[in-house]
Design a protein around this motif. Structure first.
Motif, mmCIF file in Angstrom:
data_model
loop_
_atom_site.group_PDB
_atom_site.id
_atom_site.type_symbol
_atom_site.label_atom_id
_atom_site.label_comp_id
_atom_site.label_asym_id
_atom_site.label_seq_id
_atom_site.Cartn_x
_atom_site.Cartn_y
_atom_site.Cartn_z
ATOM 1 N N VAL A 38 0.861 -1.188 0.000
ATOM 2 C CA VAL A 38 0.000 0.000 0.000
ATOM 3 C C VAL A 38 0.895 1.235 0.000
ATOM 4 N N TYR A 39 0.577 2.179 -0.906
ATOM 5 C CA TYR A 39 1.363 3.406 -1.030
ATOM 6 C C TYR A 39 0.534 4.576 -0.490
ATOM 7 N N THR A 40 1.225 5.516 0.120
ATOM 8 C CA THR A 40 0.561 6.669 0.731
ATOM 9 C C THR A 40 1.089 7.954 0.105
ATOM 10 N N ALA A 41 0.144 8.812 -0.351
ATOM 11 C CA ALA A 41 0.497 10.118 -0.900
ATOM 12 C C ALA A 41 -0.187 11.192 -0.061
ATOM 13 N N THR A 42 0.499 12.326 0.109
ATOM 14 C CA THR A 42 -0.006 13.369 1.000
ATOM 15 C C THR A 42 0.035 14.732 0.315
ATOM 16 N N THR A 43 -1.067 15.461 0.431
ATOM 17 C CA THR A 43 -1.163 16.844 -0.051
ATOM 18 C C THR A 43 -1.458 17.739 1.144
ATOM 19 N N THR A 44 -0.818 18.919 1.171
ATOM 20 C CA THR A 44 -0.997 19.840 2.291
ATOM 21 C C THR A 44 -1.666 21.127 1.810
ATOM 22 N N LEU A 45 -2.715 21.535 2.512
ATOM 23 C CA LEU A 45 -3.443 22.771 2.228
ATOM 24 C C LEU A 45 -3.339 23.719 3.406
ATOM 25 N N ARG A 46 -3.425 25.020 3.089
ATOM 26 C CA ARG A 46 -3.486 26.023 4.137
ATOM 27 C C ARG A 46 -4.869 26.663 4.118
ATOM 28 N N ALA A 110 -3.981 9.925 0.928
ATOM 29 C CA ALA A 110 -4.642 8.903 0.121
ATOM 30 C C ALA A 110 -3.776 7.652 0.101
ATOM 31 N N GLN A 111 -4.404 6.493 0.307
ATOM 32 C CA GLN A 111 -3.686 5.221 0.307
ATOM 33 C C GLN A 111 -4.279 4.304 -0.752
ATOM 34 N N SER A 112 -3.391 3.683 -1.525
ATOM 35 C CA SER A 112 -3.834 2.789 -2.593
ATOM 36 C C SER A 112 -2.684 1.860 -2.981
ATOM 37 N N PRO A 113 -3.018 0.661 -3.474
ATOM 38 C CA PRO A 113 -1.947 -0.208 -4.006
ATOM 39 C C PRO A 113 -1.262 0.396 -5.221
ATOM 40 N N ASP A 114 -1.922 1.366 -5.885
ATOM 41 C CA ASP A 114 -1.350 2.046 -7.048
ATOM 42 C C ASP A 114 -0.784 3.389 -6.606
ATOM 43 N N PRO A 223 3.834 10.733 -6.688
ATOM 44 C CA PRO A 223 3.683 9.275 -6.559
ATOM 45 C C PRO A 223 4.796 8.687 -5.685
ATOM 46 N N PRO A 224 4.450 8.019 -4.596
ATOM 47 C CA PRO A 224 5.483 7.437 -3.710
ATOM 48 C C PRO A 224 6.174 6.255 -4.369
ATOM 49 N N THR A 225 7.398 6.048 -3.991
ATOM 50 C CA THR A 225 8.181 4.928 -4.531
ATOM 51 C C THR A 225 8.334 3.793 -3.530
ATOM 52 N N VAL A 226 8.108 4.082 -2.239
ATOM 53 C CA VAL A 226 8.270 3.069 -1.189
ATOM 54 C C VAL A 226 6.915 2.847 -0.527
ATOM 55 N N PRO A 227 6.451 1.613 -0.420
ATOM 56 C CA PRO A 227 5.153 1.367 0.218
ATOM 57 C C PRO A 227 5.208 1.664 1.718
ATOM 58 N N THR A 228 4.097 2.129 2.246
ATOM 59 C CA THR A 228 3.989 2.378 3.693
ATOM 60 C C THR A 228 3.460 1.164 4.437
#
Length: 497
Positions: A38-46, A110-114, A223-228
C-alpha cells in the motif's frame, strides 16, 4: 543468585526462544507475502482566515472550527462523488483528512496499491476543496449581506423620494406648514431606517470578512516509490519482541513441566547427600581417563581418587559400589575412570562389571567378554582366569562374561560375599559397576561393600529417581559416601572434543 538461576533456565531453554522468534519471523514473512503493498500520498493545504481589526480568542476559535469543518467536508459524500467522477478509476482510494496541530494546515492522505492513483486522488481532492470552498462551506445558504444590501438600496430610494417631497413642500406657494411638519418627521424616520440598515449591512460584511477563508495549496503529492504498508521493519521488530516474550513464557512453562534436574545443587538436595565430585562434560573420544591427559575431567577424577584414599585412612573403604539413579547416568564411565585414577596413584585395583543385564566395561576398555563374572558365579571359574588387564596394563578388569539365564544369581548373598572376600585378598580397591538403583538386586550386594557412591547425570536424571536413589542409599548408614554428578555445570563444565 536468583537472577543467575533464571538466566540459567533461559540459557538451557535457548532453543525454545530461538524457535519461537524464528516462528514469529516466518509467520510475518508469510503474512507479508500475502499482502499487497500500500502506497501513501499526502497533499498539504493552508486554510487562512481573513481577519479585519483586532484578533481575539473568538477569531482563533472560529478559525479552528473552520479547519475542522473542512476536514469533515473533505470526506463527505458529495465531495467523494465528485472525486470519483474526476478520477480515472472505479473506486476511490482510502482518504483521510486531518488538521496539523498548532498550524493552519490540513493534511490530505490517500492510500492505494497504485502509487500514481494515491497521488492523483490526494491532489484532486485538494483541487475540489480549493475550487468549491465558498460553496462547500456556505452550503448554498442565502447571504445575509446581500439581503441587507437590497434593503439598504430600497431604504435609500425611499429616503431620496421623501427628501424630494419635503424640498418641494418647502418651496411650495402658498406654504403648507402642517404638511411640511409631517413630511419632515417622515423624512427623519426614513433617514434613521436607512442609517440603521446601512450599519447592519456593514456589520454583516465585517462578519463575513472574518468568517471567510482562503484555501491555498502548500505542497502537492507526488507518486510514492516506497510502500507504507506492510511496515516491514516495524513488524519484524514487533515480531521479535513478541516472539522473545512468548519464548520466555514457554521456556518457564517447559521448565516447570520438566521433572529432570538441571542444577548440581538441585541434585544434591534431591539425593540428600554431599557432593564428592562434579565431572565436566567431555567429548566421546575423551570419556576414558587414559585418553584424557590432563583435561579438567582427568584432574577432577584424580582428585576424587586422592580424596577416597584419604577417607580410607580414617575408615577402610576398599570395596566401593557405584550405581546410577537410573539407567544412562554414566556410572560405568565413572567406575572405570576412578579405577584408573587409583591405579595411576599406585593402588592395586580391580573394576567389576556387576551390571549383567546391560554390561559396558568390555566395550569401554576394548576387552573380550568370553569369560567373566558370570562364569565365576555360575560355573566356579578361577578368578585369575576370568580377570583381564586393561590395555594400559595398570588396571585389572572382571567383565560381565556371557549372560546368565537368571541375572539375579549374581546378587545371591552367599555368592556375592564369597566373591568380594576373595577379591579383598588380592586387591587394594574393588570397584563394583552396579546396575541402576531401579533394579532391586542392588540391595543384596550393598551390605558387602564399604562405600556406596551415587552417580547422577545432570539434565538427564529425573527428580523422583534421584530422590528414591538417595533414600535407598541412606538405608545403609555409614556407607553412603556421596554423590558424583556427571556433565556438571561450573568452571570445568566444558566440552572437550
Amino acid at each position: 543468585m536468583e537472577l543467575n538461576h533464571y538466566l540459567s533456565i533461559l540459557w538451557r531453554r535457548k532453543w525454545v526462544l530461538v524457535v519461537t522468534v524464528v516462528s514469529a519471523f516466518v509467520a510475518i514473512a508469510i503474512g507479508h507475502s500475502r499482502m499487497a503493498p500500500v502506497y501513501t500520498a499526502t497533499t498539504t493545504l493552508r486554510v487562512a482566515t481573513s481577519v479585519i481589526g483586532v484578533q481575539t480568542s473568538a477569531v482563533y476559535t472560529n478559525a479552528e472550527l473552520l479547519r475542522n469543518t473542512y476536514v469533515e467536508i473533505a470526506t463527505s459524500r458529495p465531495v467523494m462523488d465528485e472525486l470519483l467522477a474526476r478520477l480515472d478509476s472505479n473506486e476511490v482510494p482510502d482518504i483521510r483528512a486531518e488538521v496539523i496541530p498548532t498550524t493552519e494546515l490540513i493534511r490530505i492522505t490517500a492510500q492505494s496499491p497504485d502509487p500514481k492513483l494515491a497521488a492523483q486522488a490526494s491532489n484532486t481532492l485538494a483541487e475540489i476543496l480549493i475550487e468549491q470552498s465558498d460553496q462547500l462551506y456556505m452550503g448554498g445558504s442565502i447571504d445575509s449581506g446581500d439581503v441587507l444590501a437590497v434593503q439598504v438600496e430600497e431604504a435609500k430610494v425611499a429616503l431620496d423620494k421623501m427628501r424630494k417631497e419635503y424640498e418641494a413642500l418647502i418651496v411650495q406657494t402658498p406654504a403648507a406648514p402642517d404638511q411640511i411638519t409631517v413630511t419632515g418627521q417622515l423624512l427623519q424616520e426614513k433617514q434613521r431606517t436607512y442609517e440603521s440598515l446601512l450599519r447592519q449591512h456593514e456589520q454583516a460584511r465585517y462578519r463575513e470578512a472574518i468568517e471567510s477563508s482562503m484555501i491555498t495549496l502548500v505542497e502537492s503529492a507526488i507518486p510514492p516509490t516506497v510502500p507504507t504498508e506492510p511496515r516491514v521493519a516495524f513488524n519484524y521488530t514487533l515480531g521479535a519482541l513478541l516472539g522473545l516474550i512468548g519464548g520466555i513464557i514457554l521456556a518457564f512453562i517447559f521448565e516447570n513441566l520438566d521433572t529432570r534436574l538441571h542444577d548440581t545443587s538441585a541434585i544434591e538436595s534431591a539425593s540428600n547427600t554431599s557432593l564428592l565430585a562434579r565431572l565436566p562434560k567431555t567429548g566421546k573420544g575423551h570419556l576414558i581417563l587414559s585418553h584424557n591427559g590432563s583435561t579438567p575431567l582427568a584432574e577432577t577424577v584424580r582428585h576424587l581418587a586422592a580424596q577416597i584414599q584419604w577417607m580410607d585412612r580414617e575408615s577402610p573403604r576398599r570395596v566401593l559400589l557405584l550405581a546410577g539413579s537410573e539407567p544412562g547416568q554414566g556410572a560405568s564411565t565413572a567406575a572405570v575412570n576412578l579405577s584408573m585414577a587409583l591405579a595411576e596413584q599406585g593402588q592395586n585395583v580391580v573394576v567389576v562389571d556387576y551390571n549383567l543385564r546391560h554390561p559396558h566395561l568390555h566395550e569401554m576398555l576394548n576387552l573380550p567378554n568370553e569369560h567373566g563374572l558370570s562364569d565365576v558365579l555360575a560355573e566356579g571359574m578361577d578368578l585369575k582366569k576370568a580377570i583381564q588387564k586393561s590395555p594400559a596394563g595398570s588396571l585389572s578388569v572382571l567383565t560381565s562374561g556371557p549372560g546368565l539365564a537368571a541375572p539375579s544369581l549374581a546378587f545371591d548373598s552367599a555368592r556375592a560375599e564369597k566373591l568380594i572376600n576373595t577379591l579383598r585378598q588380592q586387591f587394594d580397591y574393588i570397584l563394583l559397576d552396579a546396575p541402576a538403583l531401579t533394579v532391586a538386586d542392588v540391595a543384596s550386594l550393598a551390605p558387602y561393600t564399604d562405600g556406596l557412591i551415587l552417580v547422577v547425570r545432570r539434565s538427564h536424571a529425573q527428580r523422583d529417581a534421584v530422590e528414591s536413589a538417595g533414600n535407598f542409599m541412606a538405608r545403609f548408614e555409614g556407607k553412603y559416601l556421596g554423590l558424583i554428578v556427571n556433565e556438571a555445570e561450573g568452571r570445568f563444565a566444558q566440552t572437550y572434543i
